[in-house]
Scaffold this motif. Sequence first.
Motif, PDB file in Angstrom:
ATOM      1  N   PHE A 219      23.729  -3.428  53.103  1.00  0.00           N
ATOM      2  CA  PHE A 219      23.728  -2.743  51.813  1.00  0.00           C
ATOM      3  C   PHE A 219      24.735  -3.370  50.845  1.00  0.00           C
ATOM      4  O   PHE A 219      24.490  -3.411  49.631  1.00  0.00           O
ATOM      5  N   SER A 220      25.862  -3.861  51.371  1.00  0.00           N
ATOM      6  CA  SER A 220      26.820  -4.573  50.508  1.00  0.00           C
ATOM      7  C   SER A 220      26.200  -5.873  50.007  1.00  0.00           C
ATOM      8  O   SER A 220      26.431  -6.283  48.857  1.00  0.00           O
ATOM      9  N   LYS A 221      25.422  -6.515  50.869  1.00  0.00           N
ATOM     10  CA  LYS A 221      24.737  -7.744  50.470  1.00  0.00           C
ATOM     11  C   LYS A 221      23.786  -7.479  49.295  1.00  0.00           C
ATOM     12  O   LYS A 221      23.698  -8.290  48.363  1.00  0.00           O
ATOM     13  N   GLU A 222      23.084  -6.344  49.322  1.00  0.00           N
ATOM     14  CA  GLU A 222      22.180  -5.998  48.224  1.00  0.00           C
ATOM     15  C   GLU A 222      22.944  -5.885  46.906  1.00  0.00           C
ATOM     16  O   GLU A 222      22.485  -6.359  45.859  1.00  0.00           O
ATOM     17  N   ILE A 223      24.123  -5.254  46.961  1.00  0.00           N
ATOM     18  CA  ILE A 223      24.940  -5.098  45.752  1.00  0.00           C
ATOM     19  C   ILE A 223      25.389  -6.459  45.243  1.00  0.00           C
ATOM     20  O   ILE A 223      25.329  -6.754  44.044  1.00  0.00           O
ATOM     21  N   MET A 224      25.847  -7.312  46.157  1.00  0.00           N
ATOM     22  CA  MET A 224      26.362  -8.624  45.754  1.00  0.00           C
ATOM     23  C   MET A 224      25.255  -9.513  45.206  1.00  0.00           C
ATOM     24  O   MET A 224      25.441 -10.213  44.203  1.00  0.00           O
ATOM     25  N   GLU A 225      24.098  -9.517  45.855  1.00  0.00           N
ATOM     26  CA  GLU A 225      22.988 -10.363  45.394  1.00  0.00           C
ATOM     27  C   GLU A 225      22.472  -9.910  44.038  1.00  0.00           C
ATOM     28  O   GLU A 225      22.076 -10.735  43.213  1.00  0.00           O
ATOM     29  N   ALA A 226      22.471  -8.585  43.805  1.00  0.00           N
ATOM     30  CA  ALA A 226      22.009  -8.071  42.508  1.00  0.00           C
ATOM     31  C   ALA A 226      22.977  -8.471  41.396  1.00  0.00           C
ATOM     32  O   ALA A 226      22.556  -8.776  40.268  1.00  0.00           O
ATOM     33  N   ALA A 227      24.281  -8.483  41.689  1.00  0.00           N
ATOM     34  CA  ALA A 227      25.283  -8.818  40.679  1.00  0.00           C
ATOM     35  C   ALA A 227      25.413 -10.325  40.474  1.00  0.00           C
ATOM     36  O   ALA A 227      25.579 -10.789  39.341  1.00  0.00           O
ATOM     37  N   LYS A 228      25.334 -11.083  41.581  1.00  0.00           N
ATOM     38  CA  LYS A 228      25.502 -12.545  41.490  1.00  0.00           C
ATOM     39  C   LYS A 228      24.759 -13.187  42.654  1.00  0.00           C
ATOM     40  O   LYS A 228      25.287 -13.246  43.770  1.00  0.00           O
ATOM     41  N   PRO A 229      23.559 -13.712  42.431  1.00  0.00           N
ATOM     42  CA  PRO A 229      22.749 -14.267  43.527  1.00  0.00           C
ATOM     43  C   PRO A 229      23.444 -15.351  44.345  1.00  0.00           C
ATOM     44  O   PRO A 229      23.225 -15.463  45.548  1.00  0.00           O
ATOM     45  N   GLY A 230      24.283 -16.153  43.721  1.00  0.00           N
ATOM     46  CA  GLY A 230      24.960 -17.235  44.456  1.00  0.00           C
ATOM     47  C   GLY A 230      26.361 -16.863  44.910  1.00  0.00           C
ATOM     48  O   GLY A 230      27.240 -17.718  44.975  1.00  0.00           O
ATOM     49  N   TYR A 231      26.583 -15.604  45.240  1.00  0.00           N
ATOM     50  CA  TYR A 231      27.912 -15.078  45.536  1.00  0.00           C
ATOM     51  C   TYR A 231      28.542 -15.725  46.777  1.00  0.00           C
ATOM     52  O   TYR A 231      27.867 -16.278  47.637  1.00  0.00           O
ATOM     53  N   ARG A 232      29.868 -15.606  46.853  1.00  0.00           N
ATOM     54  CA  ARG A 232      30.640 -15.826  48.082  1.00  0.00           C
ATOM     55  C   ARG A 232      31.513 -14.597  48.267  1.00  0.00           C
ATOM     56  O   ARG A 232      31.933 -13.970  47.279  1.00  0.00           O
ATOM     57  N   CYS A 233      31.791 -14.229  49.521  1.00  0.00           N
ATOM     58  CA  CYS A 233      32.571 -13.016  49.742  1.00  0.00           C
ATOM     59  C   CYS A 233      33.529 -13.172  50.922  1.00  0.00           C
ATOM     60  O   CYS A 233      33.401 -14.102  51.726  1.00  0.00           O
ATOM     61  N   VAL A 234      34.463 -12.247  50.983  1.00  0.00           N
ATOM     62  CA  VAL A 234      35.339 -12.093  52.142  1.00  0.00           C
ATOM     63  C   VAL A 234      35.177 -10.655  52.623  1.00  0.00           C
ATOM     64  O   VAL A 234      35.334  -9.709  51.837  1.00  0.00           O
ATOM     65  N   VAL A 235      34.848 -10.485  53.892  1.00  0.00           N
ATOM     66  CA  VAL A 235      34.679  -9.164  54.496  1.00  0.00           C
ATOM     67  C   VAL A 235      35.955  -8.810  55.261  1.00  0.00           C
ATOM     68  O   VAL A 235      36.488  -9.646  55.994  1.00  0.00           O
ATOM     69  N   VAL A 236      36.431  -7.582  55.074  1.00  0.00           N
ATOM     70  CA  VAL A 236      37.674  -7.152  55.709  1.00  0.00           C
ATOM     71  C   VAL A 236      37.393  -6.020  56.685  1.00  0.00           C
ATOM     72  O   VAL A 236      36.717  -5.033  56.347  1.00  0.00           O
TER      73      VAL A 236
END
Length: 334
Positions: free
Chosen positions: A248-265
């Motif tokens: 579900f976090s991936k859905e939020i990130m892809e909707a905001a910025k398709p080429g995103y990078r993230c750090v999961v904590v």
Amino acid sequence: MLAYAPAALLFLVFCVSVLLERRKFSNAVVLGLAVLCALGALLYRLVSSKSPSVPYVVGALVALGAVALLVLVCFLFLNGVRMLRKEGRSPAHLLSLLAAFAVLGVVALLVVAAVLRTPVLIGVAWAAGGLALYFSFLFLCFVCYAFLYGRLQVRRKADFVVVLGSGLIGGTTVPPLLASRLKRGREVHERLSRRGGSPVLITSGGQGPDEKLPESHAMADHLVAEGFPAELIEREDRSRNTEENLRFSKEIMEAAKPGYRCVVVTNNYHAFRAALIARRVRIRGQVVGSPTAAYFWPNAMLREFAAILVDYRQSNAAMCVIIVLGGVAAWWAS
């Protein structure tokens, strides 16, 4: 030096695999096999040297192994008792105690089989000993690689920091375990911001049946109370487990910025398994861990390992069948 060739080859495979994809359990197994081959080559060279000190060295190694086994059992037992005193009597808190009794049970079975030497006991001992060695090897691989994975540097740039949720105290209050994740999430966010980024922090966690509000909302409120800007927080409030946290976090990130990078904590004991799940759901980013109380860590690592065994249940079941068949063959040969 030819004896060390398998170890060198396996270590090369490990290095290449880590460069291509860090989030694989096979990396842990290949590293473990490389170390095992190196130790085997060292022992082979020691024995083949025909030095008069070889029997003493082998005897010292056997004695050291026996002492290490005794220390391990005592540690697991004491840790299990402490877990029960601090965390309560829950099946999830019994893993250290169960591991201690399992080790004692296998050792006792091997001793009895060696003394009585009945065919049935020999077959059962072979199977039990083989299973114990198999799972011990996998657990050591898991712990060592999880430690290495936790030492990896956080990427210089990321668009999102995702903090995974956990249960709330009294249905509303962030517990110390989750507060540790949020603190680590803030630190990662601040570090990324200092490098010129402007990441969004996603608090991820739905509402459990005994909770009065979604975990993500309690997490966001905790961050705002600590002075974190509310406008930089995004809430993911539908998830019920780690995989859903990430999906579900991936859905939020892809909707905001398709080429995103993230750090999961998450917490340090959970970081490697979360990374395996992140790879499975195709999250673009790495996982970092926050500190956990020392007494809680051994039991938590056993729980994480059990979960990984379930995730790879088909290959583990196949290996268990092979080992049990080896026990049947030992019984038949006796």
